[in-house]
Design a protein around this motif. Structure first.
Motif, PDB file in Angstrom:
ATOM      1  N   PRO A 139     -18.328 -13.866 -17.236  1.00  0.00           N
ATOM      2  CA  PRO A 139     -19.328 -13.206 -16.378  1.00  0.00           C
ATOM      3  C   PRO A 139     -18.659 -12.528 -15.181  1.00  0.00           C
ATOM      4  CG  PRO A 139     -20.084 -15.402 -17.006  1.00  0.00           C
ATOM      5  CD  PRO A 139     -18.659 -15.276 -17.478  1.00  0.00           C
ATOM      6  N   GLY A 140     -19.104 -11.303 -14.885  1.00  0.00           N
ATOM      7  CA  GLY A 140     -18.543 -10.547 -13.774  1.00  0.00           C
ATOM      8  C   GLY A 140     -17.287  -9.761 -14.119  1.00  0.00           C
ATOM      9  N   ILE A 141     -16.806  -9.919 -15.350  1.00  0.00           N
ATOM     10  CA  ILE A 141     -15.608  -9.208 -15.805  1.00  0.00           C
ATOM     11  C   ILE A 141     -16.013  -8.323 -16.971  1.00  0.00           C
ATOM     12  CG2 ILE A 141     -13.328  -9.488 -16.867  1.00  0.00           C
ATOM     13  CD1 ILE A 141     -13.092 -12.152 -15.408  1.00  0.00           C
ATOM     14  N   THR A 142     -15.459  -7.125 -17.025  1.00  0.00           N
ATOM     15  CA  THR A 142     -15.734  -6.216 -18.142  1.00  0.00           C
ATOM     16  C   THR A 142     -14.457  -6.009 -18.954  1.00  0.00           C
ATOM     17  OG1 THR A 142     -15.152  -4.193 -16.949  1.00  0.00           O
ATOM     18  CG2 THR A 142     -17.431  -4.981 -16.709  1.00  0.00           C
ATOM     19  N   THR A 143     -14.614  -5.430 -20.128  1.00  0.00           N
ATOM     20  CA  THR A 143     -13.425  -5.113 -20.923  1.00  0.00           C
ATOM     21  C   THR A 143     -12.580  -4.064 -20.202  1.00  0.00           C
ATOM     22  OG1 THR A 143     -14.744  -3.571 -22.237  1.00  0.00           O
ATOM     23  CG2 THR A 143     -14.352  -5.753 -23.177  1.00  0.00           C
ATOM     24  N   ASP A 144     -13.201  -3.203 -19.411  1.00  0.00           N
ATOM     25  CA  ASP A 144     -12.426  -2.241 -18.624  1.00  0.00           C
ATOM     26  C   ASP A 144     -11.531  -2.955 -17.614  1.00  0.00           C
ATOM     27  OD1 ASP A 144     -13.393  -0.036 -19.942  1.00  0.00           O
ATOM     28  OD2 ASP A 144     -14.706   0.629 -18.321  1.00  0.00           O
ATOM     29  N   HIS A 145     -12.042  -4.013 -16.978  1.00  0.00           N
ATOM     30  CA  HIS A 145     -11.216  -4.792 -16.039  1.00  0.00           C
ATOM     31  C   HIS A 145      -9.992  -5.369 -16.743  1.00  0.00           C
ATOM     32  CE1 HIS A 145     -15.157  -5.587 -13.684  1.00  0.00           C
ATOM     33  NE2 HIS A 145     -14.474  -4.640 -13.052  1.00  0.00           N
ATOM     34  N   ILE A 146     -10.226  -5.956 -17.901  1.00  0.00           N
ATOM     35  CA  ILE A 146      -9.121  -6.580 -18.641  1.00  0.00           C
ATOM     36  C   ILE A 146      -8.144  -5.511 -19.119  1.00  0.00           C
ATOM     37  CG2 ILE A 146      -8.493  -8.052 -20.599  1.00  0.00           C
ATOM     38  CD1 ILE A 146     -11.365  -9.265 -20.373  1.00  0.00           C
ATOM     39  N   ALA A 147      -8.670  -4.372 -19.589  1.00  0.00           N
ATOM     40  CA  ALA A 147      -7.804  -3.278 -20.034  1.00  0.00           C
ATOM     41  C   ALA A 147      -6.954  -2.756 -18.880  1.00  0.00           C
ATOM     42  CB  ALA A 147      -8.639  -2.153 -20.639  1.00  0.00           C
ATOM     43  N   LEU A 148      -7.533  -2.663 -17.696  1.00  0.00           N
ATOM     44  CA  LEU A 148      -6.785  -2.208 -16.524  1.00  0.00           C
ATOM     45  C   LEU A 148      -5.644  -3.172 -16.199  1.00  0.00           C
ATOM     46  CD1 LEU A 148      -6.350  -0.388 -14.061  1.00  0.00           C
ATOM     47  CD2 LEU A 148      -8.071  -1.752 -12.880  1.00  0.00           C
ATOM     48  N   ILE A 149      -5.927  -4.453 -16.205  1.00  0.00           N
ATOM     49  CA  ILE A 149      -4.885  -5.449 -15.918  1.00  0.00           C
ATOM     50  C   ILE A 149      -3.823  -5.419 -17.015  1.00  0.00           C
ATOM     51  CG2 ILE A 149      -4.405  -7.905 -15.592  1.00  0.00           C
ATOM     52  CD1 ILE A 149      -7.295  -8.116 -14.428  1.00  0.00           C
ATOM     53  N   TRP A 150      -4.244  -5.281 -18.257  1.00  0.00           N
ATOM     54  CA  TRP A 150      -3.300  -5.194 -19.371  1.00  0.00           C
ATOM     55  C   TRP A 150      -2.395  -3.971 -19.196  1.00  0.00           C
ATOM     56  CZ3 TRP A 150      -4.873  -3.817 -25.047  1.00  0.00           C
ATOM     57  CH2 TRP A 150      -3.780  -4.023 -25.910  1.00  0.00           C
ATOM     58  N   GLY A 151      -2.997  -2.843 -18.831  1.00  0.00           N
ATOM     59  CA  GLY A 151      -2.216  -1.635 -18.592  1.00  0.00           C
ATOM     60  C   GLY A 151      -1.214  -1.819 -17.457  1.00  0.00           C
ATOM     61  N   CYS A 152      -1.618  -2.506 -16.412  1.00  0.00           N
ATOM     62  CA  CYS A 152      -0.699  -2.787 -15.301  1.00  0.00           C
ATOM     63  C   CYS A 152       0.446  -3.686 -15.762  1.00  0.00           C
ATOM     64  CB  CYS A 152      -1.444  -3.436 -14.137  1.00  0.00           C
ATOM     65  SG  CYS A 152      -2.567  -2.318 -13.287  1.00  0.00           S
ATOM     66  N   LEU A 153       0.143  -4.631 -16.595  1.00  0.00           N
ATOM     67  CA  LEU A 153       1.173  -5.528 -17.131  1.00  0.00           C
ATOM     68  C   LEU A 153       2.187  -4.740 -17.976  1.00  0.00           C
ATOM     69  CD1 LEU A 153       1.874  -8.554 -17.240  1.00  0.00           C
ATOM     70  CD2 LEU A 153       0.473  -8.712 -19.286  1.00  0.00           C
ATOM     71  N   ILE A 154       1.694  -3.838 -18.799  1.00  0.00           N
ATOM     72  CA  ILE A 154       2.580  -2.999 -19.610  1.00  0.00           C
ATOM     73  C   ILE A 154       3.444  -2.117 -18.698  1.00  0.00           C
ATOM     74  CG2 ILE A 154       2.624  -1.057 -21.240  1.00  0.00           C
ATOM     75  CD1 ILE A 154       0.015  -2.342 -22.465  1.00  0.00           C
ATOM     76  N   ALA A 155       2.810  -1.482 -17.715  1.00  0.00           N
ATOM     77  CA  ALA A 155       3.559  -0.615 -16.794  1.00  0.00           C
ATOM     78  C   ALA A 155       4.612  -1.415 -16.034  1.00  0.00           C
ATOM     79  CB  ALA A 155       2.602   0.077 -15.824  1.00  0.00           C
ATOM     80  N   GLY A 156       4.252  -2.621 -15.616  1.00  0.00           N
ATOM     81  CA  GLY A 156       5.217  -3.474 -14.917  1.00  0.00           C
ATOM     82  C   GLY A 156       6.402  -3.831 -15.799  1.00  0.00           C
ATOM     83  N   GLY A 157       6.144  -4.130 -17.060  1.00  0.00           N
ATOM     84  CA  GLY A 157       7.218  -4.443 -17.993  1.00  0.00           C
ATOM     85  C   GLY A 157       8.136  -3.253 -18.216  1.00  0.00           C
ATOM     86  N   ARG A 158       7.535  -2.061 -18.323  1.00  0.00           N
ATOM     87  CA  ARG A 158       8.357  -0.850 -18.509  1.00  0.00           C
ATOM     88  C   ARG A 158       9.215  -0.580 -17.276  1.00  0.00           C
ATOM     89  NH1 ARG A 158       7.680   2.187 -22.716  1.00  0.00           N
ATOM     90  NH2 ARG A 158       8.229   4.121 -21.677  1.00  0.00           N
ATOM     91  N   ARG A 159       8.631  -0.790 -16.104  1.00  0.00           N
ATOM     92  CA  ARG A 159       9.410  -0.578 -14.879  1.00  0.00           C
ATOM     93  C   ARG A 159      10.532  -1.600 -14.772  1.00  0.00           C
ATOM     94  NH1 ARG A 159       4.294   1.075 -13.178  1.00  0.00           N
ATOM     95  NH2 ARG A 159       4.334   3.232 -12.493  1.00  0.00           N
ATOM     96  N   LEU A 160      10.251  -2.818 -15.155  1.00  0.00           N
ATOM     97  CA  LEU A 160      11.283  -3.852 -15.139  1.00  0.00           C
ATOM     98  C   LEU A 160      12.425  -3.465 -16.067  1.00  0.00           C
ATOM     99  CD1 LEU A 160      12.198  -6.653 -14.175  1.00  0.00           C
ATOM    100  CD2 LEU A 160      10.918  -7.629 -16.087  1.00  0.00           C
ATOM    101  N   ARG A 161      12.090  -2.920 -17.234  1.00  0.00           N
ATOM    102  CA  ARG A 161      13.142  -2.468 -18.158  1.00  0.00           C
ATOM    103  C   ARG A 161      13.981  -1.363 -17.543  1.00  0.00           C
ATOM    104  NH1 ARG A 161      12.524  -0.383 -23.017  1.00  0.00           N
ATOM    105  NH2 ARG A 161      14.666  -0.955 -23.349  1.00  0.00           N
ATOM    106  N   ARG A 162      13.341  -0.472 -16.766  1.00  0.00           N
ATOM    107  CA  ARG A 162      14.105   0.619 -16.144  1.00  0.00           C
ATOM    108  C   ARG A 162      15.074   0.092 -15.095  1.00  0.00           C
ATOM    109  NH1 ARG A 162       9.244   3.455 -16.614  1.00  0.00           N
ATOM    110  NH2 ARG A 162       8.689   3.179 -14.448  1.00  0.00           N
TER     111      ARG A 162
END
Length: 187
Positions: A139-162
């Motif tokens: 409750p109070g969370i949408t799939t868009d919220h989770i997708a946004l956090i997932w996208g941030c996690l992916i971006a963070g991993g890519r930056r860490l690789r760089r």
């Protein structure tokens, strides 16, 4: 094409990308370049659109590649695919050059559209995961919220690789834990 006197010495990197420099680098006339793009702004917008389209193709391919037998999504493996395996050279992100000119209205509009498209792709993959696992957002969370956090996690991993990190495998596990912790069972 860009030859600054010192690395990172000029905060307006894209100003160095001119039609004349592109023509010289391609060994063609400036007229040839202007036949393709009527202006420098059109050339940069086209470049930005290509970078966005490539990013979206990569996301869609990772989601399609890591489908489970029942039509769901293996979030951990898709995330690992998007972050990239540690044995590869760290990927660069040429799209970051456009962030140097945050006041440029057209660039900002294109990036906003690209961002929303990325969230749509991740949300669609996440929804297939939720359908198969019979889970829904808390409750109070949408799939868009989770997708946004997932996208941030992916971006963070890519930056860490760089930065030269040798292992990014934990990002897939973190994405799966995230999807599980921010959802509840339908049953």
């Amino acid at each position: 094409i860009v030859e600054p006197s010192e690395p990172n010495s000029d905060p307006r990197l894209l100003e160095h990308l001119t039609m004349a420099r592109v023509a010289r680098a391609a060994h063609v006339s400036r007229r040839t370049i202007y036949n393709v793009w009527p202006s420098r702004a059109h050339m940069l917008e086209d470049l930005q659109a290509d970078l966005v389209a490539e990013r979206h193709r990569l996301i869609a391919a990772a989601i399609a590649t890591h489908r489970t037998w029942d039509g769901g999504l293996d979030i951990a493996r898709a995330t690992g695919h998007l972050v990239g395996p540690p044995h590869l050279d760290p990927p660069s992100d040429p799209g970051l050059a456009f962030l140097i000119e945050p006041g440029h209205e057209r660039f900002r509009g294109l990036w906003q559209t690209a961002f929303l498209g990325t969230i749509d792709l991740l949300r669609d993959g996440l929804e297939s995961y939720l359908d198969v696992t019979r889970r829904r957002p808390r409750p109070g969370i949408t799939t868009d919220h989770i997708a946004l956090i997932w996208g941030c996690l992916i971006a963070g991993g890519r930056r860490l690789r760089r930065t030269g990190a040798s292992s990014t495998g934990a990002f897939g596990d973190a994405a799966e834990a995230l999807a599980h912790e921010l959802t509840v069972s339908d049953e």
